[in-house]
Motif scaffolding. Structure first.
Motif, PDB file in Angstrom:
ATOM      1  N   LYS A  22      -8.881  -7.859 -13.046  1.00  0.00           N
ATOM      2  CA  LYS A  22      -8.976  -6.668 -12.201  1.00  0.00           C
ATOM      3  C   LYS A  22      -7.925  -5.605 -12.482  1.00  0.00           C
ATOM      4  O   LYS A  22      -8.225  -4.421 -12.477  1.00  0.00           O
ATOM      5  CB  LYS A  22      -8.874  -7.079 -10.732  1.00  0.00           C
ATOM      6  N   ASP A  73      -9.367  -5.405  -3.032  1.00  0.00           N
ATOM      7  CA  ASP A  73      -9.249  -5.113  -4.465  1.00  0.00           C
ATOM      8  C   ASP A  73      -8.144  -4.087  -4.732  1.00  0.00           C
ATOM      9  O   ASP A  73      -7.358  -4.232  -5.669  1.00  0.00           O
ATOM     10  CB  ASP A  73     -10.582  -4.602  -5.022  1.00  0.00           C
ATOM     11  N   GLU A  74      -8.085  -3.087  -3.873  1.00  0.00           N
ATOM     12  CA  GLU A  74      -7.072  -2.063  -4.068  1.00  0.00           C
ATOM     13  C   GLU A  74      -5.675  -2.649  -3.832  1.00  0.00           C
ATOM     14  O   GLU A  74      -4.739  -2.426  -4.597  1.00  0.00           O
ATOM     15  CB  GLU A  74      -7.336  -0.904  -3.098  1.00  0.00           C
ATOM     16  N   ALA A 128      -4.686  -4.886  -6.738  1.00  0.00           N
ATOM     17  CA  ALA A 128      -4.292  -4.131  -7.930  1.00  0.00           C
ATOM     18  C   ALA A 128      -2.871  -3.583  -7.767  1.00  0.00           C
ATOM     19  O   ALA A 128      -2.045  -3.680  -8.673  1.00  0.00           O
ATOM     20  CB  ALA A 128      -5.277  -2.989  -8.171  1.00  0.00           C
ATOM     21  N   ARG A 129      -2.587  -3.068  -6.596  1.00  0.00           N
ATOM     22  CA  ARG A 129      -1.236  -2.546  -6.347  1.00  0.00           C
ATOM     23  C   ARG A 129      -0.215  -3.684  -6.357  1.00  0.00           C
ATOM     24  O   ARG A 129       0.883  -3.550  -6.885  1.00  0.00           O
ATOM     25  CB  ARG A 129      -1.182  -1.850  -4.983  1.00  0.00           C
ATOM     26  N   VAL A 131      -3.422   2.024 -11.134  1.00  0.00           N
ATOM     27  CA  VAL A 131      -2.769   2.243  -9.856  1.00  0.00           C
ATOM     28  C   VAL A 131      -1.713   3.318  -9.992  1.00  0.00           C
ATOM     29  O   VAL A 131      -0.918   3.295 -10.912  1.00  0.00           O
ATOM     30  CB  VAL A 131      -2.069   0.944  -9.395  1.00  0.00           C
ATOM     31  N   LYS A 179     -13.260  -3.820  -0.727  1.00  0.00           N
ATOM     32  CA  LYS A 179     -12.657  -2.682  -1.440  1.00  0.00           C
ATOM     33  C   LYS A 179     -11.148  -2.624  -1.141  1.00  0.00           C
ATOM     34  O   LYS A 179     -10.331  -2.437  -2.036  1.00  0.00           O
ATOM     35  CB  LYS A 179     -13.355  -1.385  -0.978  1.00  0.00           C
ATOM     36  N   HIS A 180     -10.837  -2.837   0.128  1.00  0.00           N
ATOM     37  CA  HIS A 180      -9.418  -2.831   0.516  1.00  0.00           C
ATOM     38  C   HIS A 180      -8.669  -3.951  -0.221  1.00  0.00           C
ATOM     39  O   HIS A 180      -7.580  -3.726  -0.763  1.00  0.00           O
ATOM     40  CB  HIS A 180      -9.313  -3.026   2.035  1.00  0.00           C
ATOM     41  N   MET A 237       0.826  -1.207   0.000  1.00  0.00           N
ATOM     42  CA  MET A 237       0.000   0.000   0.000  1.00  0.00           C
ATOM     43  C   MET A 237       0.862   1.260   0.000  1.00  0.00           C
ATOM     44  O   MET A 237       0.485   2.278  -0.559  1.00  0.00           O
ATOM     45  CB  MET A 237      -0.945   0.016   1.215  1.00  0.00           C
ATOM     46  N   ALA A 291      -8.370  -1.405 -12.783  1.00  0.00           N
ATOM     47  CA  ALA A 291      -8.057  -0.585 -11.619  1.00  0.00           C
ATOM     48  C   ALA A 291      -6.683   0.055 -11.758  1.00  0.00           C
ATOM     49  O   ALA A 291      -5.693  -0.507 -11.334  1.00  0.00           O
ATOM     50  CB  ALA A 291      -8.096  -1.455 -10.365  1.00  0.00           C
TER      51      ALA A 291
END
Ligand SMILES: Nc1ncnc2c1ncn2[C@@H]1O[C@H](COP(=O)(O)OP(=O)(O)OP(=O)(O)O)[C@@H](O)[C@H]1O
Length: 757
Positions: A619, A583-584, A587-588, A625, A580-581, A425, A623
């Motif tokens: 995904k 998925d984010e 993606a990262r 990044v 949501k967390h 993150m 998304a």
């Protein structure tokens, strides 16, 4: 006198573990002064080889007496018992060069056995730069793992076959076999495969194994069917390579004779982790001339779960009474404080050859923020642990330390979950040695996440696939049917079509509607409670979460993953926020992995690779990044932090090492602390052939054998920490979170013992 206890610090790094008595002194090793080392290192009285050692010195490697003795050793068995960081691999490589450059041994006559393919490549590379060795000579040396050596032999001398190289395919095979035999409820594919590997590492076959209980009889049936299916398709897996080479030698006795004539000098690195079948292969060739040199450290045996047995090194001189023994006990790698801590940890093991390492390297001059002594942290939980560790990493980076000089090591994947999440993150560049799937993609975790996902998006195709499989319906068949039906009559919950699918059993049809009701309910639950509920619903029978008394080590590891998932979910109030967390994060993570990842291939984690790939396709594209600016900078410089399990760190060294999760139940792992050791661990640790069958039995094993296995399990855990600690050259940071999976835990006993001596 009443002992004073140091006051509990706020969460920050301290120079002693929290709670240790003030009078306990930091364990330090004695330090050999550079002056006395000078006299040790100049034993180049022999005119014949003076040039070789002088040239080595010019390359920065001044070998001392004992190291030179091992390098000079010519014929007959040699045991080089070398402690951590003592130059074992350096000496092995120098000896190979010496044999060629000084003793004129042709490169083709050398067989160097390494633990990994990466180590083999490194040795070949290092060899090419040693005195008197040309790159072509280095290439002609056989530096190989046992498996790679065996594969070559089978390809040359056995009928053609296909290598079942991917663990995923092997797993799929076993899963099908269990289903075919109706045993899918009794055994997980991994458990059956682990038992089969344990047998084969002992050079035994399922047909030789005498089961002692109905459960073992079923396990044997599964193993036999698995073997039969492989044979029908002319496949071999990695376990077969060594065993089939032994069989090949039996069928063609002239072959080992020919190989012994060719490989006149055999050297084995990391000998302490050899398995019985590897020893059989080695001896079939090397015993003809006995020019066998083994290098290892019994204190670094950490692969007993793969069938390794450190008694091969501790009893080497009983097997080869004429062996010359060279002990290397000077540590060139680490500061006195790190060597001292390593010594203080490992001395508590009973089953070891006694040796105490002395540091050669002087303590570095203390500079801002760094010091020679290990630092300790007692964070509240894994999240705080990751946060404070990352803060320290960033602080070191700002002080001029490169990420690539730092490594984060841990016992198991679930321990690294929070760390990987926060690094990802924050966009800090890192590399995982032995690519692990993202935690949420793990085979056990993903179905749980997919059910949460489905509660929000009932039409999510991938999540639907998971739900279908969890109903014990073929994923492909189920999805195909749903797709066909959707074309005619689209439903809000497409899963419902399966309730009227003719191709599946009626009990499966009947389970569909209740499952949909269950999934709907999840959407409004707190995510941690939803995870807890699904654990009970889907996995409890398998992980035996309620009682660890009889579970296998594999079941324990599975339970641990699911507990970690629950800990992770606790941070979120709604399922939506949790998904949501994830998925984010995913993606990262995928974006980071895609940017020039040079990860080593981790064959044992292969089963999960396709999931990540699928997610990348579905995904990552949707998304975008933003990689933070500082991450992009560092990527350009190829400066990355390294993350890996301690098992993978074997043989490696880093200027700075961070050890995560050094808490009771994590290291030592809870499996090793049970009253009754798990059957699959016992199978790997009981040596005798007659004992082994009993060990694999689920119920019957004698108490003394059980006690012995328990001791071995804890000692292996202590060795694991020893290996972790001794990877550090200059700085070591050790963290012991207080709360592990909801329970308060003490700092690892291994650290406490080291300080209380
Ligand atoms: N005589 C020496 N003088 C200076 N440095 C040395 C000497 N011998 C070894 N080293 C250095 O010490 C470090 C450890 O060496 P090496 O990796 O060969 O040890 P090892 O015994 O194989 O370690 P481990 O078993 O812990 O993985 C390396 O950086 C190596 O270059």
């Amino acid at each position: 006198m009443k002992k004073s206890i140091s006051s509990p610090a706020a969460t920050s790094w301290t120079s002693r573990p929290q709670g240790t008595h003030a009078e306990y002194k930091q364990p330090l090793s004695t330090c050999i002064s550079p002056d006395s080392l000078g006299t040790l290192s100049h034993d180049t009285t022999n005119d014949e080889d003076r040039w070789f050692f002088e040239a080595l010195e010019n390359l920065g490697l001044s070998l001392h007496h004992a190291q030179q003795e091992a390098v000079r050793h010519h014929e007959g068995p040699l045991l080089c018992l070398a402690g951590a960081g003592s130059g074992k691999t350096s000496v092995l490589t120098a000896r190979a060069a010496y044999l060629m450059a000084v003793s004129s041994v042709p490169p083709e006559s050398l067989w160097l056995v390494t633990f990994t393919n990466k180590a083999a490549a490194e040795i070949r590379d290092r060899l090419g730069r040693l005195p008197g060795i040309t790159p072509s000579m280095a290439r002609r040396v056989q530096a190989r793992t046992f498996h790679s050596f065996a594969l070559r032999l089978l390809q040359a001398y056995a009928p053609p076959f296909t290598l079942l190289a991917e663990e995923r395919s092997r797993y799929g095979f076993m899963k099908r076999v269990l289903r075919e035999l109706g045993l899918q409820e009794q055994f997980e594919a991994e458990t059956a495969l682990a038992s089969l590997s344990a047998l084969k590492s002992r050079a035994e076959l399922p047909e030789d194994w005498q089961p002692k209980s109905p459960l073992e009889r079923d396990l044997r049936r599964a193993m036999l069917r698995f073997e039969e299916q492989k044979q029908e398709r002319n496949l071999k897996d990695f376990d077969d390579l060594l065993l089939d080479t032994i069989k090949l030698f039996e069928a063609k006795p002239e072959l080992p004779v020919k190989l012994a004539r060719r490989f006149q000098f055999v050297m084995v690195d990391e000998f302490q982790d050899s398995t019985p079948v590897q020893i059989a292969l080695l001896e079939a060739i090397a015993n003809a001339h006995r020019n066998l040199a083994v290098f290892g450290d019994d204190d670094q045996t950490i692969y007993t779960f793969n069938g390794a047995n450190h008694r091969y090194i501790t009893t080497f001189q009983e097997r080869y009474p004429d062996a010359i023994r060279v002990t290397l006990d000077l540590n060139f790698r680490s500061t006195p404080a790190i060597v001292g801590l390593g010594n203080a940890i490992i001395k508590h093991n009973q089953d070891r050859l006694s040796k105490t390492m002395q540091a050669v390297k002087p303590a570095p001059a203390s500079s801002a923020g760094t010091s020679q002594q290990p630092y300790y942290l007692r964070p509240n939980d894994a999240e705080e642990e990751a946060m404070l560790m990352i803060e320290k990493i960033q602080e070191l980076k700002q002080q001029g330390h490169a990420y690539q000089d730092m490594a984060v090591l841990y016992r198991s994947q679930s321990v690294s979950r929070a760390m990987i999440e926060q690094l990802t993150m924050e966009g800090i560049p890192y590399e995982q040695l032995g690519r692990e799937p993202l935690f949420y993609d793990h085979g056990l975790v993903k179905p749980v996440i997919d059910h949460l996902r489905l509660s929000l998006q009932p039409r999510d195709k991938e999540a639907l696939g998971s739900a279908v499989a969890c109903l014990y319906i073929s994923r492909e068949q189920g999805l195909r049917y749903i797709q066909q039906q959707e074309k005619e009559r689209a439903k809000k919950y497409p899963l419902v079509h399966l309730a009227s699918c003719q191709g599946i059993a009626s009990f499966q049809q009947e389970a569909v509607k209740p499952r949909i009701r269950y999934i709907k309910k999840l959407a409004s639950m707190k995510p941690a409670l939803a995870v807890q509920d699904m654990r009970r619903e889907f996995y409890d029978k398998f992980t035996q979460a309620a009682s660890h008394a009889d579970s296998s080590a594999y079941q324990d590891a599975s339970a641990e993953l699911l507990e970690e998932l629950e800990s992770s979910a606790k941070r979120f109030d709604t399922v939506e926020a949790f998904i949501k967390h994830i998925d984010e994060l995913a993606a990262r993570y995928d974006a980071q992995q895609a940017t020039g990842s040079t990860n080593a291939r981790g064959s044992r984690t292969e089963p999960y690779a396709p999931q990540q790939q699928a997610r990348q396709e579905t995904k990552a594209k949707s998304a975008p990044v933003d990689t933070p600016y500082h991450a992009r900078d560092a990527e350009e410089a190829d400066d990355k932090l390294t993350l890996m399990t301690i098992h993978r760190a074997k043989g490696l060294e880093f200027k700075t090492v961070f050890l995560l999760g050094i808490t009771e139940e994590l290291l030592p792992h809870r499996t090793s602390l049970r009253k009754k050791p798990p059957a699959d661990k016992k199978a790997a640790l009981t040596e005798d052939r007659s004992d082994r069958s009993a060990a694999m039995a689920v119920t019957d094993a004698s108490r003394s054998q059980e006690e012995d296995v328990k001791l071995q399990l804890v000692e292996e855990e202590r060795r694991l920490l020893y290996v972790g600690v001794t990877r550090a050259k200059n700085q070591l940071y050790i963290s012991s979170p207080v709360v592990v999976h909801g329970d308060k835990q003490e700092i690892s006993r291994f650290i406490k013992e080291a300080w209380q001596q």
